[in-house]
Design a protein around this motif. Structure first.
Motif, PDB file in Angstrom:
ATOM      1  N   ASP A 194       0.755  -1.303  -0.063  1.00  0.00           N
ATOM      2  CA  ASP A 194       0.019  -0.033  -0.075  1.00  0.00           C
ATOM      3  C   ASP A 194       0.848   1.163   0.036  1.00  0.00           C
ATOM      4  N   THR A 195       1.955   1.348   0.672  1.00  0.00           N
ATOM      5  CA  THR A 195       2.808   2.305   0.899  1.00  0.00           C
ATOM      6  C   THR A 195       3.544   2.705  -0.534  1.00  0.00           C
ATOM      7  N   HIS A 196       4.004   1.514  -1.149  1.00  0.00           N
ATOM      8  CA  HIS A 196       4.457   1.895  -2.468  1.00  0.00           C
ATOM      9  C   HIS A 196       3.534   2.370  -3.481  1.00  0.00           C
ATOM     10  N   ILE A 197       2.241   1.731  -3.605  1.00  0.00           N
ATOM     11  CA  ILE A 197       1.406   2.202  -4.584  1.00  0.00           C
ATOM     12  C   ILE A 197       0.926   3.456  -3.982  1.00  0.00           C
ATOM     13  N   LYS A 198       0.838   3.857  -3.025  1.00  0.00           N
ATOM     14  CA  LYS A 198       0.582   5.481  -2.771  1.00  0.00           C
ATOM     15  C   LYS A 198       1.950   6.394  -3.356  1.00  0.00           C
ATOM     16  N   SER A 199       3.216   6.003  -3.229  1.00  0.00           N
ATOM     17  CA  SER A 199       4.126   6.627  -3.796  1.00  0.00           C
ATOM     18  C   SER A 199       3.984   6.518  -5.148  1.00  0.00           C
ATOM     19  N   ILE A 200       3.795   5.600  -5.910  1.00  0.00           N
ATOM     20  CA  ILE A 200       3.695   5.514  -7.366  1.00  0.00           C
ATOM     21  C   ILE A 200       2.563   6.425  -7.733  1.00  0.00           C
ATOM     22  N   ARG A 201       1.315   6.650  -6.956  1.00  0.00           N
ATOM     23  CA  ARG A 201       0.482   7.455  -7.338  1.00  0.00           C
ATOM     24  C   ARG A 201       0.807   8.995  -7.485  1.00  0.00           C
ATOM     25  N   ALA A 202       1.521   9.131  -6.387  1.00  0.00           N
ATOM     26  CA  ALA A 202       2.094  10.533  -6.341  1.00  0.00           C
ATOM     27  C   ALA A 202       2.996  10.917  -7.329  1.00  0.00           C
ATOM     28  N   LYS A 203       3.805  10.197  -7.791  1.00  0.00           N
ATOM     29  CA  LYS A 203       4.781  10.436  -8.784  1.00  0.00           C
ATOM     30  C   LYS A 203       4.219  10.420 -10.334  1.00  0.00           C
ATOM     31  N   LEU A 204       3.070   9.930 -10.394  1.00  0.00           N
ATOM     32  CA  LEU A 204       2.286   9.806 -11.626  1.00  0.00           C
ATOM     33  C   LEU A 204       1.593  11.301 -11.507  1.00  0.00           C
ATOM     34  N   LYS A 205       1.138  11.590 -10.606  1.00  0.00           N
ATOM     35  CA  LYS A 205       0.215  12.765 -10.378  1.00  0.00           C
ATOM     36  C   LYS A 205       1.161  14.169 -10.754  1.00  0.00           C
ATOM     37  N   LYS A 206       2.554  13.859 -10.411  1.00  0.00           N
ATOM     38  CA  LYS A 206       3.595  14.913 -10.532  1.00  0.00           C
ATOM     39  C   LYS A 206       3.409  15.358 -12.141  1.00  0.00           C
ATOM     40  N   ILE A 207       3.346  14.379 -13.017  1.00  0.00           N
ATOM     41  CA  ILE A 207       3.177  14.450 -14.474  1.00  0.00           C
ATOM     42  C   ILE A 207       1.909  14.839 -14.783  1.00  0.00           C
ATOM     43  N   ASP A 208       0.861  14.108 -14.451  1.00  0.00           N
ATOM     44  CA  ASP A 208      -0.278  14.573 -14.905  1.00  0.00           C
ATOM     45  C   ASP A 208      -1.341  14.221 -13.748  1.00  0.00           C
ATOM     46  N   SER A 209      -1.854  15.541 -13.056  1.00  0.00           N
ATOM     47  CA  SER A 209      -2.774  15.546 -12.027  1.00  0.00           C
ATOM     48  C   SER A 209      -4.079  15.139 -12.154  1.00  0.00           C
ATOM     49  N   GLU A 210      -4.625  14.950 -13.514  1.00  0.00           N
ATOM     50  CA  GLU A 210      -5.829  14.466 -13.893  1.00  0.00           C
ATOM     51  C   GLU A 210      -5.967  12.929 -14.165  1.00  0.00           C
ATOM     52  N   GLN A 211      -4.857  12.399 -14.261  1.00  0.00           N
ATOM     53  CA  GLN A 211      -5.090  10.854 -14.533  1.00  0.00           C
ATOM     54  C   GLN A 211      -4.924   9.941 -13.259  1.00  0.00           C
TER      55      GLN A 211
END
Length: 228
Positions: A194-211
């Protein structure tokens, strides 16, 4: 003549343990560089090429977890922690920091060497590159690009996201994701995933906050949803 397979950095302050580990690794053909202190191990990693690091948690200058954090600032090298403590909180922390394995003392040096071989075998495997319209896996560089931008992922994050990309829309349980990312998933914990998934989501959001590509399926696991 022994054919050396890979180079391993061992950071361990107890000479008797270090000697036994070095002997077992060399018997299996690994070159081994031994450092007594975390600071020396860090400098060695910065100046030389290693395939894997074995790090004692209880080092005298600063602990192995802090060393791992510093390493992860510039390298995704596979890491195995050695520790005299078997507390669950230590295992959680080690896995959340991106460790590939966690070995509790006392341990068999030959078993440790076997774990090293298995981790390196997994790290060296290079399946055919995978990609979607938004995400592309670069297996050769162990990198993932999102909308043409390289994601700054830890090794564990790279393995988890790769698993999701390989089968979009499929729901993967936490156990399946642990199998993909950790050498000994029975020693891993749902919280680490869960912790790593949360981190991946944050890194994706930095590039595209809508996805919002990674979907949580409550009680089941996670999936990559490309049509969201």
């Amino acid at each position: 003549m022994t054919e050396y397979k890979a180079q391993v950095l061992l950071v361990e302050d107890e000479p008797s343990i270090a000697d036994n580990v070095i002997f077992a690794l060399q018997m299996d053909g690994f070159r081994t560089n031994h450092q007594l202190l975390a600071a020396a191990g860090l400098e060695q990693l910065k100046s030389d090429d290693f395939d894997l690091a074995i790090i004692d948690v209880g080092l005298p200058d600063f602990n192995g977890f802090e060393l791992c954090k510093k390493i992860r600032q510039f390298s995704n090298i596979p890491i195995i922690f050695l520790t005299a403590r078997s507390d669950e909180i230590d295992r959680i922390l080690g896995l959340e920091l991106g460790a590939d394995d966690y070995v509790t003392k006392p341990f068999s040096p030959r078993e440790l060497s076997t774990r090293v071989k298995t981790i390196l075998r997994r790290a060296s495997s290079q399946p055919a590159p995978q990609q979607t319209e938004l995400l592309e896996i670069d297996n050769k560089r162990a990198a993932i690009n999102f909308q043409g931008h390289k994601l700054e992922l830890t090794r564990i994050e790279y393995l988890l996201l790769s698993k999701l990309i390989q089968r979009p829309e499929q729901v993967f349980s936490r156990e399946q994701l642990m199998q993909a990312a950790w050498e000994n998933p029975e020693h891993s914990l749902d919280r680490a995933v869960d912790t790593h998934i949360k981190s991946i989501r944050a890194k994706l959001k930095k590039i595209d906050s809508e996805q919002q590509l990674i979907k949580t399926h409550r009680g089941l696991g996670y999936s990559l949803e490309l049509n969201r």
